[in-house]
Design an enzyme around this catalytic site. Structure first.
Site, short mmCIF file in Angstrom:
data_model
loop_
_atom_site.label_atom_id
_atom_site.label_comp_id
_atom_site.label_asym_id
_atom_site.label_seq_id
_atom_site.Cartn_x
_atom_site.Cartn_y
_atom_site.Cartn_z
N ASP A 128 47.75 30.16 37.11
CA ASP A 128 46.54 30.85 37.55
C ASP A 128 46.74 32.36 37.69
O ASP A 128 46.33 32.97 38.68
CB ASP A 128 46.03 30.27 38.87
CG ASP A 128 44.54 30.57 39.10
OD1 ASP A 128 43.93 31.20 38.22
OD2 ASP A 128 44.02 30.19 40.16
N HIS A 136 41.66 32.14 36.64
CA HIS A 136 40.31 31.57 36.75
C HIS A 136 39.24 32.64 36.90
O HIS A 136 38.05 32.35 36.74
CB HIS A 136 40.24 30.56 37.91
CG HIS A 136 40.23 31.16 39.28
ND1 HIS A 136 41.35 31.18 40.09
CD2 HIS A 136 39.25 31.74 40.01
CE1 HIS A 136 41.05 31.73 41.25
NE2 HIS A 136 39.78 32.09 41.22
N SER A 147 39.56 36.03 45.07
CA SER A 147 40.59 35.58 44.14
C SER A 147 41.13 36.73 43.30
O SER A 147 40.36 37.53 42.76
CB SER A 147 40.03 34.51 43.21
OG SER A 147 39.70 33.35 43.92
#
Length: 614
Positions: free
Chosen positions: A215, A184, A293
């Site tokens: 992901d 992402h 992230s």
């Protein structure tokens, strides 16, 4: 926090440090009471308790004394309050400086002699941080309401870290290192750059492999100058409960690297928000903020290794984050290295229901000695449909007994959902399944085992469409496109209540009944004299064209172009069965006019033009 302090912070169930004397939640007072900050300061004079740092040997001895005194007094809230009232002074002088305002319960979690939980700041600074990079992404996702356009360009940042990775098809000059990050962080990207820790220079990066279902993504940097002093980090094993981890990355709020710490709270199968699927995930009590992230969660089990990749947090809770653990990372890296093209995680292709209620177990003739889950639906166009059927009870998957709640044994006393048993398999592999099939004419059933070939399950309504343009088809100002979850997401955070009800219900259908099947939506009408009067009917599913069922967007396009009747009739799946009817000749004549009026680049998407030419 010093290593000896880790168990000591586990004395009380939840005891927040309060400036006002009031706990943040009413139930905390009822369960455990609270300690005002003023009381805490009395044990160390005028300094704040958070600045009181006794010598290490003093804290170590006090820790042993504290455990000896309280070893038998932790079985109830009453005994916890007793400990709090009698030894609060020594407890808080032991704690010293903490990274959190909450102290949690269980004295028994002291590590054994010589055992460590955590990693020194020196080790973090010298080995790990120089391998953590900041990622700068420019992206332009599709506009699903105007599918021939993209949304405005936007910029975002994320984190990543260097690993050793050499694809099977790489040349001899390949450096053998890549940047591992979240999918992402680079989804719908148009340009990606990376910058190392302590470096002022950004380098252009290329997205080499991306796995939206797990992901994860791999980035490649061609410039050799970037890789100087960039040692790869080693991927470790799945951490144990209460293991301390350190999350390194570049969250919002600053430009330099940030480190937060926490302990492993639970390990279980969770939904991955980005891809919509479910995989194993590790929950930690450290926040994963935007920008974090893709960064590594580090732990020390004798050597500094990566426990997982930070990827998502919990929106309705503070201080809870999730990391992608070793089994998922290993599957992604092996798939990316061996195939040259990432193929993704496999699925069994069934929808199941738990058998926890005794009545339903008796209904399916499951004896008390067995356990499992019952199949409610089988993927109709898979090889599985010739082996399993609705009403079969899955007893074992890959030799692991399935409990009545759908879980299998994981580690020690931990359990995870049975889909985790598939995580070590790849596309085309076979897995053995033990099944109980009840017989309608007898009270019992038969048990059989079968080797099932695993494959990816293409859902009727795709969960994501990253990095691909949206298919669309425009005829006489009517805009048709396939139903996808990203299309529904255009209605905002509460799309399930704001988007058309029937489209949301259709999206819940999981399996296709035919190859290339799609749900076709009349998304909007570009107003013109040929189509006025129908704008109140959209958006809605198109079920039939001139009486023929519509199976896909390409199918609808072909039927319209082959039509020779006077009218074009589109039947909609709405509450009253409305139709959109156009004059065929007038519709064809309006095409050029609408194309010019609305500045459309083309009446069909690139994908449909390619399919049509074939």
């Amino acid at each position: 926090m010093n290593r000896v302090l880790n168990p000591v912070r586990q004395i009380w169930a939840i005891c927040p440090v309060s400036n006002t004397g009031a706990p943040p939640f009413p139930f905390v007072r009822a369960l455990t009471g609270y300690i005002p900050r003023a009381v805490l300061q009395q044990s160390v004079g005028t300094r704040s308790v958070l600045d009181a740092r006794p010598s290490f040997s003093s804290r170590q001895q006090q820790s042993r004394d504290l455990v000896a005194q309280s070893k038998t007094k932790v079985s109830s809230v009453r005994s916890l309050n007793y400990i709090k009232n009698t030894i609060s002074g020594s407890l808080f002088s032991i704690i010293g400086r903490t990274s959190t305002q909450y102290i949690y319960g269980a004295v028994q979690l002291l590590p054994k002699r010589g055992q460590t939980r955590g990693v020194s700041q020196q080790a973090l600074g010298e080995s790990a941080l120089q391998s953590v990079v900041k990622i700068f992404t420019t992206s332009s996702p599709p506009n699903y309401f105007l599918p021939w356009t993209h949304k405005p360009q936007r910029e975002s940042t994320g984190s990543g870290f260097v690993i050793e990775h050499r694809p099977a098809n790489c040349d001899e000059n390949d450096i053998g290192r890549r940047i591992l990050t979240n999918a992402h962080c680079v989804a719908d990207q148009t340009h990606v750059m990376v910058r190392g820790h302590g470096s002022p220079v950004r380098y252009i990066a290329e997205v080499e492999v991306v796995g939206h279902d797990c992901d994860l993504a791999l980035l490649k940097v061609e410039d050799a100058a970037f890789w100087v002093n960039m040692p790869p980090l080693e991927i470790g094993t799945t951490p144990a409960l209460q293991d301390r981890v350190y999350v390194a990355g570049y969250p919002r709020g600053g430009d330099t690297i940030s480190i937060s710490s926490g302990v492993v709270s639970r390990v279980e199968v969770q939904r991955y928000f980005h891809g919509g699927g479910t995989q194993l995930a590790v929950q930690i009590d450290a926040p994963i903020n935007p920008g974090n992230s893709g960064g590594p969660a580090l732990y020390d089990d004798g050597s500094l290794r990566v426990a997982g990749v930070a990827f998502q947090g919990m929106t309705n809770a503070d201080g809870i984050g999730y990391i992608i653990p070793h089994p998922v990372i290993e599957h992604f890296l092996k798939d990316a290295a061996s195939a040259g093209e990432y193929k993704g995680f496999v699925e069994l292709g069934v929808l199941c229901q738990s058998l926890e209620n005794p009545a339903i177990r008796n209904f399916y003739h499951v004896p008390p000695s067995l356990s499992g889950v019952v199949i409610n639906e089988v993927h109709p166009i898979s090889d599985l449909a010739s082996v399993l059927q609705k009403g079969d009870v899955i007893l074992e998957v890959d030799g692991k007994t399935v409990a009545n709640d759908g879980t299998i044994a994981f580690r020690n006393l931990e359990r995870v959902f049975m889909s985790h048993a598939l995580s070590r398999f790849y596309l085309g592999d076979t897995i053995r399944v033990k099944v109980l099939r009840a017989h309608a004419d007898t009270a019992g059933g038969s048990i059989f085992e079968h080797d099932i070939k695993l494959e990816r399950v293409d859902r009727l309504v795709p969960m994501h469409c990253y990095d691909t343009p949206t298919d669309y088809f425009v005829h006489a100002g009517l805009v048709f496109l396939p139903l996808t979850y990203p299309y529904l997401y255009e209605w905002g955070d509460h799309w399930w209540s704001d988007a058309p009800r029937k489209l949301c219900m259709r999206a819940s259908k999981m399996f296709k009944k035919k190859e290339k099947q799609q749900i076709v939506v009349l998304s909007q009408i570009l107003m013109d004299r040929v189509n006025f009067g129908y704008d109140g009917l959209i958006p809605a599913e198109v079920t039939r064209f001139n009486g023929e069922p519509v199976t896909s967007l390409l199918h609808l396009q072909d039927m319209i172009q082959a039509c020779t009747t006077e009218f074009l009739s589109f039947e909609l799946d709405d509450d009253v069965g409305c139709k959109v009817v156009l004059d065929r000749i007038e519709a064809e004549e309006s095409q050029a006019r609408i194309l010019e009026k609305y500045s459309l680049p083309h009446l069909r998407s690139v994908g449909l033009r390619n399919d049509r030419s074939e």
